[in-house]
Design a protein around this motif. Structure first.
Motif, PDB file in Angstrom:
ATOM      1  N   GLY A  66       0.826  -1.197   0.000  1.00 53.18           N
ATOM      2  CA  GLY A  66       0.000   0.000   0.000  1.00 53.18           C
ATOM      3  C   GLY A  66       0.858   1.244   0.000  1.00 53.18           C
ATOM      4  N   ALA A  67       0.284   2.328  -0.491  1.00 57.08           N
ATOM      5  CA  ALA A  67       1.001   3.598  -0.552  1.00 57.08           C
ATOM      6  C   ALA A  67       0.071   4.722  -0.119  1.00 57.08           C
ATOM      7  CB  ALA A  67       1.517   3.862  -1.970  1.00 57.08           C
ATOM      8  N   SER A  68       0.629   5.688   0.601  1.00 53.59           N
ATOM      9  CA  SER A  68      -0.140   6.846   1.036  1.00 53.59           C
ATOM     10  C   SER A  68      -0.472   7.731  -0.166  1.00 53.59           C
ATOM     11  CB  SER A  68       0.655   7.635   2.073  1.00 53.59           C
ATOM     12  OG  SER A  68       1.867   8.096   1.498  1.00 53.59           O
ATOM     13  N   ALA A  69      -1.221   8.777   0.075  1.00 52.76           N
ATOM     14  CA  ALA A  69      -1.687   9.636  -1.007  1.00 52.76           C
ATOM     15  C   ALA A  69      -0.538  10.210  -1.837  1.00 52.76           C
ATOM     16  CB  ALA A  69      -2.536  10.766  -0.438  1.00 52.76           C
ATOM     17  N   THR A  70       0.533  10.586  -1.182  1.00 46.06           N
ATOM     18  CA  THR A  70       1.679  11.141  -1.906  1.00 46.06           C
ATOM     19  C   THR A  70       2.650  10.062  -2.350  1.00 46.06           C
ATOM     20  OG1 THR A  70       2.973  11.443   0.097  1.00 46.06           O
ATOM     21  CG2 THR A  70       1.536  13.280  -0.576  1.00 46.06           C
ATOM     22  N   GLY A  71       2.489   8.864  -1.826  1.00 49.26           N
ATOM     23  CA  GLY A  71       3.434   7.798  -2.128  1.00 49.26           C
ATOM     24  C   GLY A  71       4.640   7.777  -1.220  1.00 49.26           C
ATOM     25  N   ALA A  72       4.706   8.746  -0.303  1.00 46.87           N
ATOM     26  CA  ALA A  72       5.891   8.847   0.564  1.00 46.87           C
ATOM     27  C   ALA A  72       5.931   7.711   1.589  1.00 46.87           C
ATOM     28  CB  ALA A  72       5.895  10.193   1.268  1.00 46.87           C
ATOM     29  N   ASN A  73       4.758   7.269   2.018  1.00 51.79           N
ATOM     30  CA  ASN A  73       4.685   6.179   2.988  1.00 51.79           C
ATOM     31  C   ASN A  73       4.165   4.921   2.324  1.00 51.79           C
ATOM     32  OD1 ASN A  73       5.509   7.789   5.211  1.00 51.79           O
ATOM     33  ND2 ASN A  73       3.461   8.667   5.296  1.00 51.79           N
ATOM     34  N   THR A  74       4.896   3.836   2.515  1.00 56.66           N
ATOM     35  CA  THR A  74       4.500   2.560   1.933  1.00 56.66           C
ATOM     36  C   THR A  74       4.577   1.461   2.986  1.00 56.66           C
ATOM     37  OG1 THR A  74       6.773   2.093   1.211  1.00 56.66           O
ATOM     38  CG2 THR A  74       5.328   3.195  -0.372  1.00 56.66           C
ATOM     39  N   ARG A  75       3.831   0.410   2.737  1.00 53.88           N
ATOM     40  CA  ARG A  75       3.918  -0.766   3.601  1.00 53.88           C
ATOM     41  C   ARG A  75       3.739  -2.004   2.737  1.00 53.88           C
ATOM     42  NH1 ARG A  75      -1.198  -0.827   7.719  1.00 53.88           N
ATOM     43  NH2 ARG A  75      -0.146  -2.739   8.332  1.00 53.88           N
ATOM     44  N   TYR A  76       4.335  -3.110   3.206  1.00 53.05           N
ATOM     45  CA  TYR A  76       4.343  -4.338   2.430  1.00 53.05           C
ATOM     46  C   TYR A  76       4.014  -5.544   3.301  1.00 53.05           C
ATOM     47  CZ  TYR A  76       6.889  -1.582  -1.058  1.00 53.05           C
ATOM     48  OH  TYR A  76       7.251  -0.634  -1.976  1.00 53.05           O
ATOM     49  N   ALA A  77       3.453  -6.540   2.683  1.00 50.63           N
ATOM     50  CA  ALA A  77       3.318  -7.823   3.350  1.00 50.63           C
ATOM     51  C   ALA A  77       4.713  -8.428   3.502  1.00 50.63           C
ATOM     52  CB  ALA A  77       2.434  -8.759   2.530  1.00 50.63           C
ATOM     53  N   ASP A  78       4.924  -9.167   4.583  1.00 47.25           N
ATOM     54  CA  ASP A  78       6.242  -9.763   4.818  1.00 47.25           C
ATOM     55  C   ASP A  78       6.670 -10.661   3.654  1.00 47.25           C
ATOM     56  OD1 ASP A  78       5.799 -10.213   8.416  1.00 47.25           O
ATOM     57  OD2 ASP A  78       6.454  -8.486   7.236  1.00 47.25           O
ATOM     58  N   SER A  79       5.718 -11.294   3.034  1.00 38.61           N
ATOM     59  CA  SER A  79       6.035 -12.256   1.973  1.00 38.61           C
ATOM     60  C   SER A  79       6.599 -11.607   0.712  1.00 38.61           C
ATOM     61  CB  SER A  79       4.785 -13.063   1.621  1.00 38.61           C
ATOM     62  OG  SER A  79       3.754 -12.208   1.176  1.00 38.61           O
ATOM     63  N   VAL A  80       6.428 -10.295   0.569  1.00 35.76           N
ATOM     64  CA  VAL A  80       6.908  -9.629  -0.656  1.00 35.76           C
ATOM     65  C   VAL A  80       7.977  -8.571  -0.391  1.00 35.76           C
ATOM     66  CG1 VAL A  80       4.649 -10.028  -1.709  1.00 35.76           C
ATOM     67  CG2 VAL A  80       5.178  -7.769  -0.734  1.00 35.76           C
ATOM     68  N   LYS A  81       8.294  -8.328   0.867  1.00 34.14           N
ATOM     69  CA  LYS A  81       9.307  -7.325   1.193  1.00 34.14           C
ATOM     70  C   LYS A  81      10.628  -7.647   0.533  1.00 34.14           C
ATOM     71  CE  LYS A  81       7.625  -5.611   5.650  1.00 34.14           C
ATOM     72  NZ  LYS A  81       7.830  -5.628   7.111  1.00 34.14           N
TER      73      LYS A  81
END
Length: 123
Positions: free
Chosen positions: A49-64
């Motif tokens: 997922g990515a925040s509105a600006t794209g500055a903050n992201t998060r990933y599932a452990d399986s794809v990091k």
């Protein structure tokens, strides 16, 4: 209303790469966006997922370390670069958006969904 359309799926060998795109139209969301995937007989899982600006992201452990999410708001497009693909990455990949600023990992956090694009990784 927001319409989302994914593209870029296909068949690739183990270790290969694909780049998914999600084009947003209509009342373009200014909130977070995310990628989910669903394999046959399984629940829909958060990928990135990515925040509105794209500055903050998060990933599932399986794809990091293998997948990278990015967005180009000028083009109204969300991307998912997928490298070092594995057979277990095989699924239908969905793009989702929300008006919230929070990058949710649960599907219920998203209001709009695309139709999905199939990714198949052969062993």
């Amino acid at each position: 209303q927001v319409q989302l359309a994914e593209s870029g799926g296909g068949l690739v060998q183990t270790g290969g790469s694909l780049r998914l795109s999600c084009a947003a139209s209509g009342r373009t969301s200014v909130g977070a966006m995310g990628w989910f995937r669903q394999a046959p007989g399984k629940q829909r899982d958060f990928v990135a997922g990515a925040s509105a600006t794209g500055a903050n992201t998060r990933y599932a452990d399986s794809v990091k370390g293998r997948f990278t999410i990015s967005r180009d708001n000028a083009k109204g497009t969300l991307y998912l670069q997928m490298n070092s693909l594995k057979p277990e990455d095989t699924a239908v990949y969905y793009c989702a958006s929300t008006t919230s600023t929070i990058v949710y990992s649960a599907p219920i956090g998203y209001s709009y969904w695309g139709q999905g694009t199939q990714v198949t990784v052969s062993s």
